[in-house]
Design a protein around this motif. Sequence first.
Motif, PDB file in Angstrom:
ATOM      1  N   ASP A 258       0.934  -1.127   0.007  1.00  0.00           N
ATOM      2  CA  ASP A 258      -0.078  -0.132  -0.096  1.00  0.00           C
ATOM      3  C   ASP A 258       0.910   1.140   0.072  1.00  0.00           C
ATOM      4  O   ASP A 258       0.381   2.259   0.622  1.00  0.00           O
ATOM      5  N   THR A 259       1.954   1.226  -0.804  1.00  0.00           N
ATOM      6  CA  THR A 259       2.963   2.411  -0.813  1.00  0.00           C
ATOM      7  C   THR A 259       2.683   2.760  -2.331  1.00  0.00           C
ATOM      8  O   THR A 259       3.034   4.036  -2.535  1.00  0.00           O
ATOM      9  N   ARG A 260       2.504   2.126  -3.219  1.00  0.00           N
ATOM     10  CA  ARG A 260       2.328   2.397  -4.650  1.00  0.00           C
ATOM     11  C   ARG A 260       1.102   1.504  -5.122  1.00  0.00           C
ATOM     12  O   ARG A 260       1.157   0.440  -5.336  1.00  0.00           O
ATOM     13  N   TRP A 261       0.037   2.511  -6.133  1.00  0.00           N
ATOM     14  CA  TRP A 261      -0.916   1.852  -6.546  1.00  0.00           C
ATOM     15  C   TRP A 261      -0.551   2.217  -8.098  1.00  0.00           C
ATOM     16  O   TRP A 261      -0.170   3.284  -8.529  1.00  0.00           O
ATOM     17  N   CYS A 262      -1.158   1.489  -9.117  1.00  0.00           N
ATOM     18  CA  CYS A 262      -1.231   1.660 -10.691  1.00  0.00           C
ATOM     19  C   CYS A 262      -2.364   1.800 -11.079  1.00  0.00           C
ATOM     20  O   CYS A 262      -3.045   0.654 -10.614  1.00  0.00           O
ATOM     21  N   GLY A 263      -2.795   2.423 -11.889  1.00  0.00           N
ATOM     22  CA  GLY A 263      -4.112   2.481 -12.601  1.00  0.00           C
ATOM     23  C   GLY A 263      -4.117   2.435 -14.097  1.00  0.00           C
ATOM     24  O   GLY A 263      -3.384   2.851 -14.627  1.00  0.00           O
ATOM     25  N   ASP A 264      -5.075   1.640 -14.511  1.00  0.00           N
ATOM     26  CA  ASP A 264      -5.427   1.465 -15.811  1.00  0.00           C
ATOM     27  C   ASP A 264      -6.704   1.052 -16.169  1.00  0.00           C
ATOM     28  O   ASP A 264      -7.355   0.672 -15.474  1.00  0.00           O
ATOM     29  N   ILE A 265      -7.203   1.613 -17.512  1.00  0.00           N
ATOM     30  CA  ILE A 265      -8.552   1.231 -17.598  1.00  0.00           C
ATOM     31  C   ILE A 265      -8.585  -0.255 -18.030  1.00  0.00           C
ATOM     32  O   ILE A 265      -9.754  -1.068 -17.606  1.00  0.00           O
ATOM     33  N   THR A 266      -7.512  -0.715 -18.394  1.00  0.00           N
ATOM     34  CA  THR A 266      -8.051  -2.276 -19.051  1.00  0.00           C
ATOM     35  C   THR A 266      -7.235  -3.343 -18.253  1.00  0.00           C
ATOM     36  O   THR A 266      -7.768  -4.505 -17.955  1.00  0.00           O
ATOM     37  N   TYR A 267      -6.094  -3.199 -17.429  1.00  0.00           N
ATOM     38  CA  TYR A 267      -5.542  -4.173 -16.714  1.00  0.00           C
ATOM     39  C   TYR A 267      -4.573  -3.499 -15.688  1.00  0.00           C
ATOM     40  O   TYR A 267      -4.383  -2.333 -15.721  1.00  0.00           O
ATOM     41  N   SER A 268      -4.226  -4.445 -14.490  1.00  0.00           N
ATOM     42  CA  SER A 268      -3.604  -3.940 -13.449  1.00  0.00           C
ATOM     43  C   SER A 268      -2.659  -5.053 -12.913  1.00  0.00           C
ATOM     44  O   SER A 268      -3.072  -6.123 -13.021  1.00  0.00           O
ATOM     45  N   ARG A 269      -1.472  -4.841 -12.008  1.00  0.00           N
ATOM     46  CA  ARG A 269      -0.882  -5.715 -11.746  1.00  0.00           C
ATOM     47  C   ARG A 269      -1.733  -6.733 -10.427  1.00  0.00           C
ATOM     48  O   ARG A 269      -1.899  -7.861 -10.301  1.00  0.00           O
ATOM     49  N   ARG A 270      -2.411  -5.764  -9.649  1.00  0.00           N
ATOM     50  CA  ARG A 270      -3.262  -6.424  -8.498  1.00  0.00           C
ATOM     51  C   ARG A 270      -4.374  -5.326  -8.325  1.00  0.00           C
ATOM     52  O   ARG A 270      -4.178  -4.124  -8.077  1.00  0.00           O
ATOM     53  N   VAL A 271      -5.601  -5.689  -8.454  1.00  0.00           N
ATOM     54  CA  VAL A 271      -6.723  -5.016  -8.729  1.00  0.00           C
ATOM     55  C   VAL A 271      -7.050  -4.406  -7.190  1.00  0.00           C
ATOM     56  O   VAL A 271      -7.446  -5.569  -6.201  1.00  0.00           O
ATOM     57  N   VAL A 272      -6.852  -3.093  -6.565  1.00  0.00           N
ATOM     58  CA  VAL A 272      -7.475  -2.996  -5.406  1.00  0.00           C
ATOM     59  C   VAL A 272      -8.620  -2.023  -5.349  1.00  0.00           C
ATOM     60  O   VAL A 272      -9.179  -1.821  -4.509  1.00  0.00           O
ATOM     61  N   GLY A 273      -8.888  -1.515  -6.327  1.00  0.00           N
ATOM     62  CA  GLY A 273     -10.359  -0.909  -6.732  1.00  0.00           C
ATOM     63  C   GLY A 273     -10.630  -1.140  -8.163  1.00  0.00           C
ATOM     64  O   GLY A 273      -9.860  -0.990  -9.103  1.00  0.00           O
ATOM     65  N   TRP A 274     -11.947  -1.199  -8.632  1.00  0.00           N
ATOM     66  CA  TRP A 274     -12.185  -1.278  -9.839  1.00  0.00           C
ATOM     67  C   TRP A 274     -13.648  -0.682 -10.222  1.00  0.00           C
ATOM     68  O   TRP A 274     -14.464  -0.614  -9.141  1.00  0.00           O
ATOM     69  N   ALA A 275     -13.786  -0.610 -11.223  1.00  0.00           N
ATOM     70  CA  ALA A 275     -15.312  -0.067 -11.765  1.00  0.00           C
ATOM     71  C   ALA A 275     -15.443  -0.559 -13.346  1.00  0.00           C
ATOM     72  O   ALA A 275     -14.419  -0.720 -13.998  1.00  0.00           O
ATOM     73  N   THR A 276     -16.757  -0.679 -13.498  1.00  0.00           N
ATOM     74  CA  THR A 276     -17.207  -0.971 -14.933  1.00  0.00           C
ATOM     75  C   THR A 276     -18.066  -0.010 -15.498  1.00  0.00           C
ATOM     76  O   THR A 276     -18.801   0.596 -14.615  1.00  0.00           O
ATOM     77  N   ALA A 277     -18.104   0.245 -16.998  1.00  0.00           N
ATOM     78  CA  ALA A 277     -18.965   1.167 -17.442  1.00  0.00           C
ATOM     79  C   ALA A 277     -18.894   0.662 -18.796  1.00  0.00           C
ATOM     80  O   ALA A 277     -18.192   0.176 -19.527  1.00  0.00           O
ATOM     81  N   ASP A 278     -19.917   1.526 -19.479  1.00  0.00           N
ATOM     82  CA  ASP A 278     -20.056   1.140 -21.076  1.00  0.00           C
ATOM     83  C   ASP A 278     -19.356   2.513 -21.761  1.00  0.00           C
ATOM     84  O   ASP A 278     -19.643   2.631 -22.835  1.00  0.00           O
TER      85      ASP A 278
END
Length: 195
Positions: A126-146
């Motif tokens: 919990d010192t570095r998080w990475c975000g992307d719309i399509t994929y991530s190393r470990r998902v800590v938070g996610w959301a879906t939409a059209d």
Amino acid sequence: MDPFIEAEKATGHNVKRACELLQVSQTAYYARRNGVPGPRAVRDAELTEQITTVHQRSRGTYGAPRIHAVLKREGTDCGRCRVARLMRQAGLTGRHRHRTTIPDPHASTRPDLVLRDFQPDFSALDTRWCGDITYSRRVVGWATADHLRTELMADALTAACRTSRPARSVIFHSDRSYQDTSCELATLAAKFSDS
């Protein structure tokens, strides 16, 4: 399944009943046993030829949905799932032309605090998080939409903060897409860092 049916037949039991219990058609069993392809296998071979032809005409770009649409337009009756299965078996895939990383030319440049180092550090969770719309190393938070608007990234970041509740500061690193560099997401990140 066939060895079981063969064993049942050898001991004098009914092949029809064994096929019913295993939910296998008798016709398919005897076709496999005699080495004669059944009607479905023959139809699959014909469809695979048609699919390959359409795939080649598209220069390898069409996937199952588009190939299914072409076959349907040309009068071939088959399901999209069948087309997908036959494409997998034939090793055919379509090409995706989605470009999601479109930088916002008006966004301010932010420093790369991760320095392109994406190796996990298990001693400092919990010192570095990475975000992307399509994929991530470990998902800590996610959301879906059209859609691919900023709200999608904001919802994922909000979910990450609610789920993980980090006890110390976290660096949130994402690609340079329009959604990730928006003022709305920067304001939301600042709100979480103040709380």
